[in-house]
Structure formats: structure tokens, C-alpha cells
Design a protein around this motif. Structure first.
Motif, PDB file in Angstrom:
ATOM      1  N   ALA A  35     -81.047  14.533 -24.133  1.00 15.80           N
ATOM      2  CA  ALA A  35     -79.792  13.986 -24.657  1.00 15.80           C
ATOM      3  C   ALA A  35     -78.671  15.004 -24.639  1.00 15.80           C
ATOM      4  CB  ALA A  35     -80.002  13.467 -26.084  1.00 15.80           C
ATOM      5  N   HIS A  38     -75.877  15.128 -22.107  1.00 17.40           N
ATOM      6  CA  HIS A  38     -74.793  14.132 -22.141  1.00 17.40           C
ATOM      7  C   HIS A  38     -73.954  14.208 -23.417  1.00 17.40           C
ATOM      8  CE1 HIS A  38     -76.984  12.471 -18.764  1.00 17.40           C
ATOM      9  NE2 HIS A  38     -78.063  12.406 -19.508  1.00 17.40           N
ATOM     10  N   VAL A  39     -74.574  14.639 -24.505  1.00 16.69           N
ATOM     11  CA  VAL A  39     -73.877  14.750 -25.794  1.00 16.69           C
ATOM     12  C   VAL A  39     -74.093  16.163 -26.322  1.00 16.69           C
ATOM     13  CG1 VAL A  39     -73.658  13.819 -28.137  1.00 16.69           C
ATOM     14  CG2 VAL A  39     -74.396  12.321 -26.284  1.00 16.69           C
ATOM     15  N   LEU A 104     -69.850  11.160 -36.395  1.00 17.94           N
ATOM     16  CA  LEU A 104     -69.713  10.983 -34.951  1.00 17.94           C
ATOM     17  C   LEU A 104     -70.702   9.945 -34.431  1.00 17.94           C
ATOM     18  CD1 LEU A 104     -68.086  12.121 -32.549  1.00 17.94           C
ATOM     19  CD2 LEU A 104     -69.988  13.690 -32.138  1.00 17.94           C
ATOM     20  N   GLY A 105     -70.158   8.876 -33.863  1.00 18.38           N
ATOM     21  CA  GLY A 105     -70.989   7.776 -33.385  1.00 18.38           C
ATOM     22  C   GLY A 105     -72.005   8.185 -32.334  1.00 18.38           C
ATOM     23  N   LYS A 106     -71.629   9.104 -31.441  1.00 22.00           N
ATOM     24  CA  LYS A 106     -72.549   9.534 -30.379  1.00 22.00           C
ATOM     25  C   LYS A 106     -73.787  10.212 -30.947  1.00 22.00           C
ATOM     26  CE  LYS A 106     -69.187  10.112 -26.626  1.00 22.00           C
ATOM     27  NZ  LYS A 106     -68.553  11.090 -25.698  1.00 22.00           N
ATOM     28  N   ARG A 107     -73.586  10.974 -32.020  1.00 23.31           N
ATOM     29  CA  ARG A 107     -74.748  11.626 -32.636  1.00 23.31           C
ATOM     30  C   ARG A 107     -75.659  10.583 -33.278  1.00 23.31           C
ATOM     31  NH1 ARG A 107     -71.203  16.378 -34.134  1.00 23.31           N
ATOM     32  NH2 ARG A 107     -70.657  15.301 -36.067  1.00 23.31           N
ATOM     33  N   THR A 109     -76.019   7.513 -32.312  1.00 23.08           N
ATOM     34  CA  THR A 109     -76.719   6.820 -31.225  1.00 23.08           C
ATOM     35  C   THR A 109     -77.949   7.622 -30.811  1.00 23.08           C
ATOM     36  OG1 THR A 109     -74.664   5.833 -30.418  1.00 23.08           O
ATOM     37  CG2 THR A 109     -76.501   5.936 -28.865  1.00 23.08           C
ATOM     38  N   PHE A 110     -77.780   8.949 -30.677  1.00 18.14           N
ATOM     39  CA  PHE A 110     -78.919   9.815 -30.373  1.00 18.14           C
ATOM     40  C   PHE A 110     -79.984   9.703 -31.464  1.00 18.14           C
ATOM     41  CE2 PHE A 110     -80.748  13.873 -31.793  1.00 18.14           C
ATOM     42  CZ  PHE A 110     -81.669  14.089 -30.772  1.00 18.14           C
ATOM     43  N   HIS A 127     -72.610   5.685 -40.582  1.00 15.15           N
ATOM     44  CA  HIS A 127     -71.492   6.254 -39.829  1.00 15.15           C
ATOM     45  C   HIS A 127     -70.293   6.406 -40.764  1.00 15.15           C
ATOM     46  CE1 HIS A 127     -68.477   5.862 -36.255  1.00 15.15           C
ATOM     47  NE2 HIS A 127     -68.678   7.116 -36.610  1.00 15.15           N
TER      48      HIS A 127
END
Length: 240
Positions: A35, A38-39, A104-107, A109-110, A127
């Protein structure tokens, strides 16, 4: 610290991992590395360093303050990033009822992918900013334990975390080396927010020069309603 050494160091402290837990940590490492392409989750990528500076480091509160980690207790991790310290703690103590707060939404999602792959139960991802979550009745003063690692200085961190902590519950801050001066400057904030420092524990990670300080704070009275203040204010104007 390779995976075998990790298992040995935990066994020295009377924590014996079963096969499932060993595999969960291995999966965690693989998912994190994949991951991270990408993040931006962590600058620490080498296997030995992840096991030492992320996995083992996250478990130090369990070694130092084992008695507060009661079976089935509720734990909120503020600003968990890639899941530290809460996911390693959850792997070790599966009965923990875990809530992770991150802005942070990306974190998140991970973390949702991680939780699914590791088959972890009783994990809720929220979130939002800690300041906003701390004023939300669903979360305010609802947790037996609140943790934070490498998020902010103690005065700011206390305003993020103590409003979420139940009365008679505990806030555990995972700090770097020699945190005494930072802690001294945060005494007013801790007191105003309803906390009392019970113990600080200085330690060094195994076979390394990595020094850490753990701070254990008990919530002895309710946090005044005005705290936490509006998002961004604790950082700009810490309680002094």
C-alpha cells in the motif's frame, strides 16, 4: 528485528504468539509495503525496521501497563496513520473493542482493507479531526483507553485525547526519547482537561539505540465542555 526475533522478544515478556497472530503480523507487513507504494503511510519499509520500530514499539504499552488492558475494554486510537499502535495491540489482545480516528480518507481506506484481510472483529474506523470527534456525543468520554503515537506535543495531544477518555479511564501517549520537558510544559493542559499523570516509563527497543517514553494519564474528572476547541486551535494555541 526479524519476525523470529520478534516472537522471541515477546515470549521473554510472557506473550506467546499463536500461529494465527504470527501470520497476521506477516500479512500486516506485506499489506503495508504494498500500500505504501500508492499512499504515503510510512518512511520505514525494511522488514527488520517495521518489526522493531512499528510492531514492537506499538506493543510497549502492553508490556509497561498490562493491567489497564482488561479483556473487552474499549480503545480509541487517535491519528493512527498506518494503524500504530492500535492494530498490533488488537492482534495481541483480540478482545479489545477498537475505534480508530483519522482525518485522512486514504489512510482509512488502507486500514479498512487491512482489517478485512487480517479478519479483525470489533474495529470501527471514524473519519474526522480529533477535535470534532471529541465533541461528538457518540465518542466523548466513551473509551476505557485512548492511545496516540507520534501525533503532537503533549499539551496538544491531551486536548485531542482526554475528551474521549472515560472518567477513571486512561490515556497512553507513546513518545520519543527524553519527554520530561515536554511533559512538564503540558501539566496545566493535562489538569484542565481532567487528567493526572500516573507514571512515565522510559525504555529502549531491543538491540537498538531507539529510546522511547510512555506516559500513562488517568482521567480523574470530566473534561470541561469547551474542550476540545475548534479544529486547529489546540495546535495554534495550546493550553498553557
Amino acid at each position: 528485528m526479524n519476525p523470529d526475533k520478534f516472537v522471541q522478544e515477546l515470549a521473554k515478556r510472557n506473550f506467546n504468539l499463536n500461529e494465527n497472530q504470527v501470520n497476521q503480523f506477516k500479512q500486516y507487513f506485506n499489506i503495508l509495503v504494498a500500500a505504501n507504494k500508492h499512499v504515503n503511510l510510512t518512511r520505514i519499509m525494511e522488514l527488520d525496521e517495521v518489526y522493531l520500530k512499528h510492531f514492537f514499539d506499538s506493543l510497549t504499552p502492553l508490556f509497561a501497563f498490562y493491567d489497564i488492558f482488561e479483556a473487552g475494554c474499549t480503545l480509541c486510537d487517535v491519528g493512527a496513520g498506518a494503524g500504530f499502535p492500535s492494530i498490533p495491540l488488537k492482534i495481541m489482545q483480540p478482545s479489545l473493542k477498537l475505534t480508530i480516528v483519522d482525518s485522512l480518507g486514504k489512510r482509512l481506506t488502507f486500514l479498512q482493507d487491512l482489517v478485512n484481510n487480517l479478519n479483525l472483529k470489533d474495529v470501527k474506523l471514524v473519519h474526522g479531526r480529533a477535535e470534532d470527534i471529541g465533541q461528538n456525543k457518540l465518542y466523548r468520554e466513551q473509551f476505557d483507553l485512548v492511545t496516540a503515537r507520534a501525533v503532537a506535543n503533549m499539551a496538544v495531544l491531551s486536548e485531542y485525547c482526554l475528551p474521549l477518555t472515560k472518567q477513571k479511564g486512561y490515556f497512553v501517549a507513546l513518545k520519543g526519547p527524553k519527554a520530561e520537558s515536554e511533559l512538564a510544559k503540558s501539566q496545566k493542559a493535562i489538569s484542565v482537561l481532567g487528567g493526572k499523570v500516573l507514571k512515565t516509563e522510559e525504555l529502549r527497543l531491543p538491540d537498538s539505540n531507539e529510546e522511547r517514553t510512555l506516559v500513562l494519564i488517568q482521567k480523574i474528572k470530566s473534561t470541561p465542555k469547551k474542550y476540545p476547541r475548534q479544529a486547529g486551535t489546540p495546535h495554534r494555541k495550546p493550553i498553557q
